[in-house]
Design an enzyme around this catalytic site. Structure first.
Site, PDB file in Angstrom:
ATOM      1  N   LYS A  33       0.847  -1.212   0.000  1.00 19.63           N
ATOM      2  CA  LYS A  33       0.000   0.000   0.000  1.00 19.63           C
ATOM      3  C   LYS A  33       0.876   1.255   0.000  1.00 19.63           C
ATOM      4  O   LYS A  33       0.703   2.159  -0.816  1.00 19.63           O
ATOM      5  CB  LYS A  33      -0.934   0.009   1.229  1.00 19.63           C
ATOM      6  CG  LYS A  33      -1.853  -1.208   1.321  1.00 19.63           C
ATOM      7  CD  LYS A  33      -2.806  -1.127   2.494  1.00 19.63           C
ATOM      8  CE  LYS A  33      -2.179  -1.280   3.859  1.00 19.63           C
ATOM      9  NZ  LYS A  33      -1.588  -2.602   4.144  1.00 19.63           N
ATOM     10  N   ARG A 109     -10.625  -0.320   7.563  1.00 20.33           N
ATOM     11  CA  ARG A 109     -10.151  -1.669   7.868  1.00 20.33           C
ATOM     12  C   ARG A 109     -11.233  -2.546   8.446  1.00 20.33           C
ATOM     13  O   ARG A 109     -10.984  -3.684   8.794  1.00 20.33           O
ATOM     14  CB  ARG A 109      -9.035  -1.574   8.901  1.00 20.33           C
ATOM     15  CG  ARG A 109      -7.677  -1.556   8.286  1.00 20.33           C
ATOM     16  CD  ARG A 109      -6.711  -1.359   9.404  1.00 20.33           C
ATOM     17  NE  ARG A 109      -5.491  -2.045   9.171  1.00 20.33           N
ATOM     18  CZ  ARG A 109      -4.452  -1.501   8.549  1.00 20.33           C
ATOM     19  NH1 ARG A 109      -4.526  -0.299   8.061  1.00 20.33           N
ATOM     20  NH2 ARG A 109      -3.348  -2.185   8.417  1.00 20.33           N
ATOM     21  N   ARG A 144      11.450  -6.849   5.942  1.00 23.91           N
ATOM     22  CA  ARG A 144      11.449  -5.440   6.349  1.00 23.91           C
ATOM     23  C   ARG A 144      11.753  -5.307   7.843  1.00 23.91           C
ATOM     24  O   ARG A 144      12.391  -4.344   8.270  1.00 23.91           O
ATOM     25  CB  ARG A 144      10.093  -4.800   6.038  1.00 23.91           C
ATOM     26  CG  ARG A 144      10.115  -3.301   6.272  1.00 23.91           C
ATOM     27  CD  ARG A 144       8.798  -2.638   5.966  1.00 23.91           C
ATOM     28  NE  ARG A 144       7.782  -3.047   6.913  1.00 23.91           N
ATOM     29  CZ  ARG A 144       6.509  -2.694   6.830  1.00 23.91           C
ATOM     30  NH1 ARG A 144       6.099  -1.949   5.835  1.00 23.91           N
ATOM     31  NH2 ARG A 144       5.644  -3.084   7.726  1.00 23.91           N
ATOM     32  N   ARG A 150       9.661  -1.302  13.431  1.00 28.69           N
ATOM     33  CA  ARG A 150       8.231  -1.280  13.768  1.00 28.69           C
ATOM     34  C   ARG A 150       7.906  -2.362  14.793  1.00 28.69           C
ATOM     35  O   ARG A 150       8.369  -3.486  14.680  1.00 28.69           O
ATOM     36  CB  ARG A 150       7.383  -1.471  12.496  1.00 28.69           C
ATOM     37  CG  ARG A 150       7.116  -0.146  11.806  1.00 28.69           C
ATOM     38  CD  ARG A 150       6.306  -0.274  10.556  1.00 28.69           C
ATOM     39  NE  ARG A 150       5.052  -0.983  10.705  1.00 28.69           N
ATOM     40  CZ  ARG A 150       4.071  -0.938   9.812  1.00 28.69           C
ATOM     41  NH1 ARG A 150       4.206  -0.191   8.727  1.00 28.69           N
ATOM     42  NH2 ARG A 150       2.962  -1.619   9.999  1.00 28.69           N
ATOM     43  N   ARG A 161      -1.728  -9.855  12.657  1.00 36.14           N
ATOM     44  CA  ARG A 161      -2.160  -8.844  11.663  1.00 36.14           C
ATOM     45  C   ARG A 161      -2.885  -9.521  10.506  1.00 36.14           C
ATOM     46  O   ARG A 161      -3.880  -9.009   9.991  1.00 36.14           O
ATOM     47  CB  ARG A 161      -0.940  -8.058  11.139  1.00 36.14           C
ATOM     48  CG  ARG A 161      -0.389  -7.089  12.166  1.00 36.14           C
ATOM     49  CD  ARG A 161       1.053  -6.724  11.866  1.00 36.14           C
ATOM     50  NE  ARG A 161       1.230  -5.813  10.755  1.00 36.14           N
ATOM     51  CZ  ARG A 161       2.414  -5.552  10.197  1.00 36.14           C
ATOM     52  NH1 ARG A 161       3.509  -6.142  10.657  1.00 36.14           N
ATOM     53  NH2 ARG A 161       2.497  -4.701   9.207  1.00 36.14           N
TER      54      ARG A 161
HETATM   55  P1  AP5 Z   1       4.696  -1.604   2.123  1.00 33.03           P
HETATM   56  O1  AP5 Z   1       4.562  -0.758   0.925  1.00 33.03           O
HETATM   57  O2  AP5 Z   1       5.222  -0.992   3.370  1.00 33.03           O
HETATM   58  O3  AP5 Z   1       3.300  -2.354   2.417  1.00 33.03           O
HETATM   59  P2  AP5 Z   1       2.061  -1.869   3.267  1.00 33.03           P
HETATM   60  O4  AP5 Z   1       0.882  -2.547   2.668  1.00 33.03           O
HETATM   61  O5  AP5 Z   1       2.051  -0.389   3.392  1.00 33.03           O
HETATM   62  O6  AP5 Z   1       2.455  -2.582   4.644  1.00 33.03           O
HETATM   63  P3  AP5 Z   1       2.203  -2.101   6.131  1.00 33.03           P
HETATM   64  O7  AP5 Z   1       3.081  -2.976   6.988  1.00 33.03           O
HETATM   65  O8  AP5 Z   1       2.336  -0.643   6.285  1.00 33.03           O
HETATM   66  O9  AP5 Z   1       0.697  -2.546   6.290  1.00 33.03           O
HETATM   67  P4  AP5 Z   1      -0.200  -2.670   7.549  1.00 33.03           P
HETATM   68  O10 AP5 Z   1      -1.552  -2.589   6.974  1.00 33.03           O
HETATM   69  O11 AP5 Z   1       0.080  -3.863   8.376  1.00 33.03           O
HETATM   70  O12 AP5 Z   1       0.282  -1.466   8.472  1.00 33.03           O
HETATM   71  P5  AP5 Z   1      -0.308  -0.051   8.811  1.00 33.03           P
HETATM   72  O13 AP5 Z   1       0.815   0.846   9.093  1.00 33.03           O
HETATM   73  O14 AP5 Z   1      -1.287   0.365   7.787  1.00 33.03           O
HETATM   74  O15 AP5 Z   1       5.589  -2.861   1.715  1.00 33.03           O
HETATM   75  C1  AP5 Z   1       5.958  -3.829   2.679  1.00 33.03           C
HETATM   76  C2  AP5 Z   1       7.365  -4.359   2.345  1.00 33.03           C
HETATM   77  O16 AP5 Z   1       7.322  -5.075   1.116  1.00 33.03           O
HETATM   78  C3  AP5 Z   1       8.404  -3.249   2.143  1.00 33.03           C
HETATM   79  O17 AP5 Z   1       9.627  -3.687   2.625  1.00 33.03           O
HETATM   80  C4  AP5 Z   1       8.431  -3.054   0.616  1.00 33.03           C
HETATM   81  O18 AP5 Z   1       9.657  -2.567   0.162  1.00 33.03           O
HETATM   82  C5  AP5 Z   1       8.141  -4.458   0.120  1.00 33.03           C
HETATM   83  N1  AP5 Z   1       7.361  -4.477  -1.137  1.00 33.03           N
HETATM   84  C6  AP5 Z   1       6.311  -3.652  -1.467  1.00 33.03           C
HETATM   85  N2  AP5 Z   1       5.815  -3.991  -2.668  1.00 33.03           N
HETATM   86  C7  AP5 Z   1       6.538  -5.054  -3.112  1.00 33.03           C
HETATM   87  C8  AP5 Z   1       6.496  -5.865  -4.283  1.00 33.03           C
HETATM   88  N3  AP5 Z   1       5.589  -5.636  -5.253  1.00 33.03           N
HETATM   89  N4  AP5 Z   1       7.365  -6.875  -4.394  1.00 33.03           N
HETATM   90  C9  AP5 Z   1       8.270  -7.120  -3.406  1.00 33.03           C
HETATM   91  N5  AP5 Z   1       8.391  -6.389  -2.284  1.00 33.03           N
HETATM   92  C10 AP5 Z   1       7.522  -5.373  -2.119  1.00 33.03           C
HETATM   93  O19 AP5 Z   1      -1.107  -0.354  10.182  1.00 33.03           O
HETATM   94  C11 AP5 Z   1      -0.401  -0.734  11.352  1.00 33.03           C
HETATM   95  C12 AP5 Z   1      -1.360  -0.951  12.510  1.00 33.03           C
HETATM   96  O20 AP5 Z   1      -2.030   0.295  12.819  1.00 33.03           O
HETATM   97  C13 AP5 Z   1      -2.513  -1.939  12.285  1.00 33.03           C
HETATM   98  O21 AP5 Z   1      -2.113  -3.275  12.518  1.00 33.03           O
HETATM   99  C14 AP5 Z   1      -3.539  -1.451  13.309  1.00 33.03           C
HETATM  100  O22 AP5 Z   1      -3.194  -1.833  14.609  1.00 33.03           O
HETATM  101  C15 AP5 Z   1      -3.387   0.063  13.211  1.00 33.03           C
HETATM  102  N6  AP5 Z   1      -4.279   0.647  12.189  1.00 33.03           N
HETATM  103  C16 AP5 Z   1      -3.898   1.164  10.995  1.00 33.03           C
HETATM  104  N7  AP5 Z   1      -4.967   1.609  10.304  1.00 33.03           N
HETATM  105  C17 AP5 Z   1      -6.046   1.355  11.083  1.00 33.03           C
HETATM  106  C18 AP5 Z   1      -7.428   1.563  10.922  1.00 33.03           C
HETATM  107  N8  AP5 Z   1      -7.927   2.107   9.803  1.00 33.03           N
HETATM  108  N9  AP5 Z   1      -8.260   1.182  11.916  1.00 33.03           N
HETATM  109  C19 AP5 Z   1      -7.773   0.618  13.046  1.00 33.03           C
HETATM  110  N10 AP5 Z   1      -6.464   0.380  13.274  1.00 33.03           N
HETATM  111  C20 AP5 Z   1      -5.606   0.746  12.302  1.00 33.03           C
HETATM  112 MG    MG Z   2       2.061   0.956   5.073  1.00 36.60          MG
END
Ligand code: AP5
Ligand code: MG
Length: 208
Positions: A33, A109, A144, A150, A161
């Protein structure tokens, strides 16, 4: 827990009236994302708001609420929906005068978040769903985790997750299927981005 949360009075009327496109960017943990949003920003100049980044900034502020949020994120669970929605609304309003469109990364989410957003803020224009297997997601996040710092990039939390994603976030994609582009996110970032461009170009053409 929701009962303890004090809601802020935020008037979202200017957002609704602006008609600026709002794109929900969804997908499991590590589906890319953030990676794809960076590219969208570079090409289309949209405003990228990651709910996870907003929450991590709240944690960094050192507030008591931040400590609670950190514990929830460490468990791989969802934080209360009012907290995320208020953070998002504030951030969206701050950027409104210069925004050509919003990318809401990791929101909604759970189905209730989508409903609350559309009733309190504005309808979403498009949903981008980065579809990826649990095995690939786990592999990317563990890699990562070697350098991200993180609290949730460890084997145990990654499992949680993924469970949270399947239980709560998958239903969002089903509920908004008519606005949703299901994109194969197992491929290289450049290939994924081609599909993203096609979807966004179609949205902008329809709005023109
Ligand atoms: P990356 O681009 O970072 O992926 P991402 O989908 O952004 O991953 P996140 O870890 O940020 O997702 P998440 O949903 O768990 O975390 P969030 O911060 O939103 O890529 C990941 C890795 O893969 C990187 O190393 C990248 O280089 C690599 N990569 C990317 N694309 C690739 C490809 N095509 N091929 C190979 N490698 C690739 O949320 C964290 C926490 O916050 C949640 O668990 C929850 O507790 C809370 N939270 C967040 N939003 C909400 C909400 N709306 N409501 C309630 N709680 C929430
Ligand atoms: Mg992210």
């Amino acid at each position: 827990m929701a009962a303890q949360i004090e809601r802020k009075q935020i008037d979202s009327t200017p957002l609704r009236e602006s008609g600026v496109p709002i794109i929900w960017v969804l997908g499991g943990p590590g589906s890319g994302k953030g990676t794809q949003c960076e590219r969208i920003v570079a090409k289309y100049g949209f405003t990228h708001l990651s709910s996870g980044d907003l929450l991590r900034a709240e944690v960094q502020s050192g507030s008591p609420r931040g400590q609670q949020l950190n514990a929830t994120m460490e468990r791989g669970e969802l934080v209360p929906l009012e907290v995320v929605l208020d953070l998002l609304k504030e951030a969206m309003l701050t950027k409104l005068s210069s925004s050509k469109g919003y990318l809401l990364d990791g929101y909604p989410r759970e189905a209730a978040q989508g409903e609350q957003f559309e009733s309190e803020v504005a309808p979403c224009s498009l949903v981008l769903f980065f579809n990826c297997s649990d095995a690939t997601l786990t592999e990317r996040l563990l890699k990562r985790g070697q350098s991200s710092g993180r609290v949730d990039d460890n084997e145990e939390t990654i499992k949680k997750r993924l469970n949270t994603f399947h239980q709560h976030s998958k239903p969002v994609i089903e509920k908004y299927a008519s606005k949703c582009k299901d994109i194969n996110a197992e491929r290289a970032p450049d290939d994924i981005f081609k599909d993203v461009e096609t979807s966004i170009d179609a949205l902008l053409a329809a709005k023109a």
